[in-house]
Design an enzyme around this catalytic site. Structure first.
Site, PDB file in Angstrom:
ATOM      1  N   GLN A 181      -9.106  -3.649   8.118  1.00 28.89           N
ATOM      2  CA  GLN A 181      -8.171  -3.209   9.142  1.00 28.89           C
ATOM      3  C   GLN A 181      -8.674  -1.982   9.894  1.00 28.89           C
ATOM      4  O   GLN A 181      -7.895  -1.240  10.493  1.00 28.89           O
ATOM      5  CB  GLN A 181      -6.799  -2.918   8.527  1.00 28.89           C
ATOM      6  N   ARG A 207       0.344  -9.543  10.706  1.00 28.38           N
ATOM      7  CA  ARG A 207       1.665  -8.941  10.949  1.00 28.38           C
ATOM      8  C   ARG A 207       2.774  -9.966  10.764  1.00 28.38           C
ATOM      9  O   ARG A 207       3.936  -9.625  10.616  1.00 28.38           O
ATOM     10  CB  ARG A 207       1.794  -8.401  12.390  1.00 28.38           C
ATOM     11  N   LYS A 243       0.802  -1.211   0.000  1.00 33.53           N
ATOM     12  CA  LYS A 243       0.000   0.000   0.000  1.00 33.53           C
ATOM     13  C   LYS A 243       0.841   1.271   0.000  1.00 33.53           C
ATOM     14  O   LYS A 243       0.590   2.188  -0.792  1.00 33.53           O
ATOM     15  CB  LYS A 243      -0.902  -0.100   1.225  1.00 33.53           C
TER      16      LYS A 243
END
Length: 725
Positions: A250, A604, A35
């Site tokens: 998210q 993560r 991103k």
DNA sequence: AGAGCCATTGTTTTT
DNA sequence: CAATGGCTCT
């Protein structure tokens, strides 16, 4: 023109996003899908291909860290300085606007920023000043209320109580708070945004200027925008082009006003079909992604996105059911040791948890094992009481009206100005709608004071005047040094010989260093160095980042892990009531946010993910029997490898041997079966469980067993007919 | 002003 | 179990 360096490193979807020619774009970017890369390359593309001037670009992020990273990567990419491009956080940019247009925003030139602690104290004083019952009108709640309203764009004058007296009172406190801030020249975080929004809204010529300038607006983490930020962007963008990156999966800040729906709104209002999904993940193994995908699929109303990876499936996700939180910590520690023995480093490991208080057990275990670690979050440098004291003196120099700073230092260090005098000053200020500084001056000249109080108070006034008169000639670091000395703050804290006092003294010395290395950003224009430093202290709380050479395990909440990645990740405390958090259990919207938080945590992990929970946990001082989190059940078994608990850990023996009654670690049963605390047992009716506790002897002996299905129960051993499992 | 005691209260977090 | 706040007593 050669643009290969811009587009070659990209996959198809990324390239489509970066090279898009439509006015507005929405990029749904999954975790680990590149991103930031897309944002940076998009900017490079605009500059190189569309010939956009850096001057016409503004890029907005949420955190200072993200802004710093973006700045660095843009500079690396275009091999030069940003030259006129605005890259910053919402609050940073809003602050910059207000500094440039303070008069139009109806602020004094020397306005100061209130952080949440300052805000809390001010709210509290106002609640007290209005003589409200603090149990009913808890300052914390009122503070939330005020910020919520501001995040929605509401002033006190916009609000309607609907006849509800409680609501009416809240609105009045909000109003009083607004007035107090306005008088004192104080601006809280939400106010930065609201003011700059109103500035745009009410001053067309200013708005027009920025709309013309910023032909390209780029926004990161769009799912975290609140109502006010959405409107702010919309207003600023005007007819310009808006490029937005976000991930509805998210969104974890709904509890502070973030609206995931803003992604859909944006799509409807701006870009329609111009939407790109980045679904290829470059971070995690196939198993980790599969598990995360499965988990998040339990949420409703998603915009739809499935991450995939071209890489290996990798290892399974380990699940460990610990006996208690200490056992959990030992387990994590052992796995880290193993990881390092296998040739990896400590800094590749992250221990994630739902709430900060959980860090303690891990810290204790890591310390006793001699493993270096670092806790992120927690108290930051500029938040420390002694630092805020020093900053308050500096703020008084900049702006005498700053009541928040005034209250802080009027009697710190103590100079014989007691509560009575301060209350008098407060009353005069409130009664006449003037600042406390003005009230003080008028009190001094009234001649009403006893000689002792008169002396003490004029001593304070003289001190502030003196600080300004002398320090004004110095460079910043000398000013700070001079203030810390002359105010006798350093002396005050030096007298305290405890460890705490000494560290406070050192922190004050460190503040001088912070001032020394501080460089005024060019953005801050004609602000004084001191004013710029004070804003910096409020807006960037100064978390120092790990350097490449540091090698320590990283501990942080799941929230602060967003945006980061680690080869080995532990998600701990996966227990109903803890994660998902107890206050989210009865509300599906909040529960889904917890699920996204878990999803964020899982994604993560690059190579290995380990999840754990404790069957017993000490919370607020008392033992609780915990049920495994539903999130564990929601991950299909094929991704998981369940690790059997070791059956001998007992807290009493390890933590406080002397403070407890002697604990037998085993119970002898009539059939010569031996059971121990933490042992897994089988019951005919209740199924499998773990022995938690026991009491009594012989035929009256009872055991407490936490059954997986039925929860915890006390059973009489003689009848229970437990089998080892 | 400062020490000591009792009651209260406990998410998440950036800015 | 803490940290915090308010209170009293010295």
């Amino acid at each position: 023109m050669d643009v290969s360096h811009i587009i070659d490193p990209l996959n198809d979807a990324q390239r489509q996003a970066v090279t898009a020619s439509s006015d507005h774009m929405l990029i749904l970017a999954g975790a680990g899908s590149g991103k930031t890369r897309v944002l940076v390359h998009r900017i490079a593309w605009l500059l190189a291909v569309d010939n956009v001037s850096p001057h016409n670009i503004v890029a907005v992020t949420f955190t200072n860290k993200a802004a710093a990273e973006m700045r660095g990567r843009i500079e690396g990419m275009i091999n030069g300085s940003l030259s006129g491009m605005w890259v910053g956080t919402f609050h940073g940019l809003a602050h910059r606007l207000l500094r440039s247009h303070w008069a139009d925003a109806d602020l004094p030139q020397g306005f100061q920023i209130l952080d949440s602690d300052d805000q809390f104290r001010l709210v509290k004083r106002i609640v007290r000043g209005m003589e409200l019952d603090e149990a009913l009108w808890s300052p914390r709640k009122v503070q939330w209320y005020i910020n919520d309203q501001k995040d929605e764009g509401y002033r006190a004058s916009h609000l309607d109580s609907g006849g509800d007296p409680y609501q009416k009172q809240l609105i009045q406190v909000y109003l009083a708070y607004e007035q107090a801030c306005q008088r004192a020249g104080l601006v809280d975080f939400a106010e930065l945004l609201l003011r700059s929004f109103e500035l745009f809204r009410d001053k067309p010529e200013i708005l027009q200027h920025y709309q013309q300038r910023f032909a390209h607006v780029l926004v990161d983490e769009f799912q975290d925008t609140n109502t006010l930020q959405y409107s702010w962007i919309k207003l600023l963008a005007g007819a310009g082009k808006v490029f937005v990156v976000g991930d509805d999966d998210q969104s974890i800040y709904g509890w502070r006003g973030a609206k995931v729906e803003n992604l859909q709104h944006f799509q409807k209002e701006f870009c329609g079909e111009n939407l790109v999904r980045l679904e290829q993940n470059y971070r995690s193994t196939g198993n980790i992604l599969g598990a995360a995908n499965a988990l998040i699929s339990g949420n409703t109303g998603r915009m739809g996105k499935e991450l995939w990876s071209a890489g290996d499936k990798g290892e399974l996700i380990d699940i460990y059911a610990a006996f208690n939180e200490l056992d959990e910590a030992h387990f994590v520690k052992e796995r880290i040791k193993q990881w390092v023995t296998d040739g990896n480093s400590h800094k590749e490991c992250a221990i994630l948890y739902r709430s900060n208080a959980q860090s303690r057990v891990f810290e204790e275990v890591l310390i006793s094992s001699g493993i270096a670690y670092r806790v992120y979050g927690g108290l930051r440098f500029f938040d420390r009481a002694e630092i805020k004291d020093a900053l308050a003196y500096l703020r008084m120099m900049e702006n005498r009206s700053d009541d928040s700073a005034f209250e802080r230092v009027i009697n710190t260090p103590t100079r014989g100005i007691g509560d009575r005098s301060v209350a008098m000053i407060r009353d005069i200020a409130r009664g006449n709608s003037i600042t406390m500084w003005e009230a003080t001056l008028s009190l001094l000249s009234s001649g009403q004071l006893a000689a002792r109080a008169q002396n003490a108070i004029s001593g304070f006034v003289n001190l502030i005047d003196q600080l300004q008169a002398f320090a004004g000639n110095f460079v910043l670091a000398e000013q700070v040094d001079y203030v810390v000395e002359t105010s006798r703050l350093i002396e005050h804290y030096s007298k305290d010989k405890s460890e705490k006092g000494q560290s406070r003294k050192e922190n004050l010395e460190e503040l001088t260093n912070a001032a020394k290395i501080f460089q005024k950003p060019q953005d801050d224009g004609d602000m004084t160095e001191l004013a710029s430093f004070l804003s910096h202290a409020a807006l960037e709380a100064g978390e120092s980042q790990a350097t490449d050479t540091d090698d320590f395990v990283q501990l942080m909440t799941l929230h602060s892990a967003k945006g980061l990645e680690f080869p080995l990740v532990f998600i701990t405390g996966l227990e109903e009531g803890l994660f998902p958090h107890g206050r989210s259990l009865d509300d599906n919207v909040q529960l889904e946010e917890e699920r996204r938080l878990c999803y964020v945590g899982m994604t993560r992990a690059e190579r290995k993910l380990i999840m754990s929970y404790a069957e017993t946990r000490r919370i607020h001082g008392s033992e609780n029997y915990q049920k495994a989190s539903r999130f564990i059940r929601e991950v299909p078994d094929d991704f998981m490898n369940e690790i059997r608990p070791r059956a001998q850990v007992s807290r009493p023996a390890m933590q406080r041997p002397q403070a407890r009654k002697p604990v037998r670690s085993t119970i002898l049963m009539q059939d010569d079966f031996e059971f121990s605390l933490g042992q897994r047992v089988q019951h005919k009716k209740f199924g499998e469980g773990v022995v938690l506790n026991f009491e009594g002897e012989g035929t009256s002996a009872r055991v407490q067993v936490n059954f997986e299905r039925e929860g915890s129960k006390w059973l009489v051993l003689a009848y229970a007919n437990l089998q080892g499992a």
